[in-house]
Design a protein around this motif. Structure first.
Motif, PDB file in Angstrom:
ATOM      1  N   GLU A 275      -4.340   9.683  31.151  1.00  0.00           N
ATOM      2  CA  GLU A 275      -4.013   9.008  32.405  1.00  0.00           C
ATOM      3  C   GLU A 275      -5.003   7.886  32.671  1.00  0.00           C
ATOM      4  O   GLU A 275      -5.960   7.670  31.919  1.00  0.00           O
ATOM      5  N   ASN A 276      -4.742   7.171  33.767  1.00  0.00           N
ATOM      6  CA  ASN A 276      -5.615   6.069  34.215  1.00  0.00           C
ATOM      7  C   ASN A 276      -5.860   5.039  33.113  1.00  0.00           C
ATOM      8  O   ASN A 276      -6.996   4.627  32.853  1.00  0.00           O
ATOM      9  N   LEU A 277      -4.783   4.632  32.465  1.00  0.00           N
ATOM     10  CA  LEU A 277      -4.880   3.640  31.391  1.00  0.00           C
ATOM     11  C   LEU A 277      -5.052   2.244  31.982  1.00  0.00           C
ATOM     12  O   LEU A 277      -4.355   1.844  32.908  1.00  0.00           O
ATOM     13  N   THR A 278      -6.008   1.509  31.436  1.00  0.00           N
ATOM     14  CA  THR A 278      -6.124   0.078  31.732  1.00  0.00           C
ATOM     15  C   THR A 278      -6.070  -0.660  30.394  1.00  0.00           C
ATOM     16  O   THR A 278      -6.648  -0.208  29.407  1.00  0.00           O
ATOM     17  N   ILE A 279      -5.374  -1.774  30.371  1.00  0.00           N
ATOM     18  CA  ILE A 279      -5.234  -2.540  29.139  1.00  0.00           C
ATOM     19  C   ILE A 279      -5.292  -4.029  29.459  1.00  0.00           C
ATOM     20  O   ILE A 279      -4.618  -4.504  30.381  1.00  0.00           O
ATOM     21  N   ASP A 280      -6.123  -4.755  28.732  1.00  0.00           N
ATOM     22  CA  ASP A 280      -6.370  -6.171  29.002  1.00  0.00           C
ATOM     23  C   ASP A 280      -5.397  -7.038  28.200  1.00  0.00           C
ATOM     24  O   ASP A 280      -5.731  -7.541  27.122  1.00  0.00           O
ATOM     25  N   LEU A 281      -4.208  -7.233  28.739  1.00  0.00           N
ATOM     26  CA  LEU A 281      -3.205  -8.036  28.040  1.00  0.00           C
ATOM     27  C   LEU A 281      -3.495  -9.521  28.140  1.00  0.00           C
ATOM     28  O   LEU A 281      -3.070 -10.300  27.281  1.00  0.00           O
TER      29      LEU A 281
END
Length: 376
Positions: A275-281
């Motif tokens: 959970e709590n995924l962050t991804i720098d697209l």
């Protein structure tokens, strides 16, 4: 950035400007990313001469063919001549039949093909660089000294257009600070440019290698528009973790700040939550291009909880004579991690948009990512 297109760029693609073609993709990239496309009146005239010649030669060949579907014809000369006509959807539908095409007026067909070429030049906003600044005395000197593109052969007359074009490109490059990419596979022409001490000059042999360069080196596709994939990518990353469909490396032996070691060697490792995924697209970058498919990498971070089995040596019994355990006790470990990772994203580029395909990643869980651990 500026890109100069030599005539073989168009010939190689059989003058295919249709939706999704490489020339169409280049046109759209240039528009979206403020890239100036350049060429020369020499290229324009060479291409138009090629179109006239190939269509003129194709008519007697077509008239000798048995009844067939011209669009699917395999004859090379016909295919080269025919492709430019397919850029006009109405005309393409009109001449699906070979018999109908036989009845077409050759002059009208050639004019239509030339118009398709002119349309692309206009739509792509291709600027023709000045050739009047080229010194005739320099060309003549290169001719007699066999300097590129002139070679030691009987018919050097064909090299004069290339020599003028090369000199005009050199003059143009010396007048601007912009990076310039020249696309050509003409050996003599390329050599005449590559031997010049020009900063910011790149040479690519095909439009395919040019597109790869634009994607890989300049990451033109990765811009604000990729953010619309965020939900699809997030769902795919979380789903792979929850389904344990991801490579995971876990070091259950941890070293604390004082140098002491604790923990166990794990087996049967299972992800129980993600959970709590962050991804720098926004800062994703292209690492590979295969045709219309691209592979990107983006930095990501996610909270991951795992469960694993381990052999509890303290609760197990060792037989000193047999030098083996005669009773083994297995414990259970539960760990929580805040783990950074690189997410590989596969997408397809349809000439206009990026279409999400899949994700892949590896989770490396260790002392530095560990938030909490419990044993039972």
């Amino acid at each position: 950035m500026e890109i100069f297109l030599e005539s073989n760029v168009f010939v190689e693609q059989c003058f295919n400007f249709s939706e999704g073609s490489k020339l169409d993709r280049l046109k759209k990239l240039a528009k979206e990313h403020n890239i100036k496309l350049l060429s020369s009146s020499i290229v324009v005239n060479e291409c138009k001469d090629r179109i006239r010649t190939e269509l003129d030669l194709s008519f007697p060949i077509i008239n000798k063919l048995p009844e067939t579907n011209l669009v699917n014809g395999s004859n090379r000369k016909i295919r080269h001549a025919w492709t430019i006509l397919k850029n006009d959807p109405e005309y393409k539908n009109h001449i699906l039949s070979l018999e109908k095409f036989k009845n077409e007026n050759k002059a009208n067909v050639i004019n239509l093909a030339l118009q398709q070429f002119d349309n692309y030049i206009d739509e792509a906003k291709i600027e023709l660089i000045d050739i009047t600044s080229v010194s005739l005395s320099e060309i003549v000197e290169d001719y007699f000294n066999y300097n590129p593109p002139f070679e030691i052969k009987k018919n050097k007359r064909n090299e004069f257009p290339d020599a003028i074009m090369a000199k005009s490109i050199i003059n143009y490059k010396n007048s601007t600070n912009e990076d310039l990419v020249v696309v050509s596979n003409d050996g003599g022409f390329v050599k005449s440019l590559s031997e010049q001490p020009l900063d910011g000059l790149e040479i690519k042999d095909t439009i395919g290698s040019l597109l790869n360069y634009l994607y890989l080196e300049n990451e033109l596709i990765i811009n604000r528009n990729i953010s619309y994939m965020l939900k699809d990518i997030t769902d795919a990353v979380i789903s792979k973790a929850k389904n344990n469909d991801v490579e995971i490396e876990v070091d259950g032996l941890h070293t604390d700040s004082s140098g002491g070691q604790y923990g166990h060697e794990y087996e049967d490792i299972e992800i129980v939550s993600a959970e709590n995924l962050t991804i720098d697209l926004q800062n994703a970058y292209v690492i590979n291009v295969d045709g219309s498919y691209l592979e990107l990498e983006a930095e990501a971070q996610m909270n991951v909880s795992i469960a694993a089995n381990f052999m509890d040596e303290e609760q197990s019994y060792w037989d000193s004579e047999e030098k083996s355990y005669f009773k083994i006790h297995y414990g259970k470990a539960f760990e929580k991690h805040d783990v950074p990772f690189i997410c590989k994203i596969s997408v397809e580029y349809d000439g206009k948009d990026l279409i999400f395909e899949s994700v892949d990643y590896t989770l490396d869980l260790n002392y530095y990512t560990l938030n909490d651990v419990e044993y039972s």
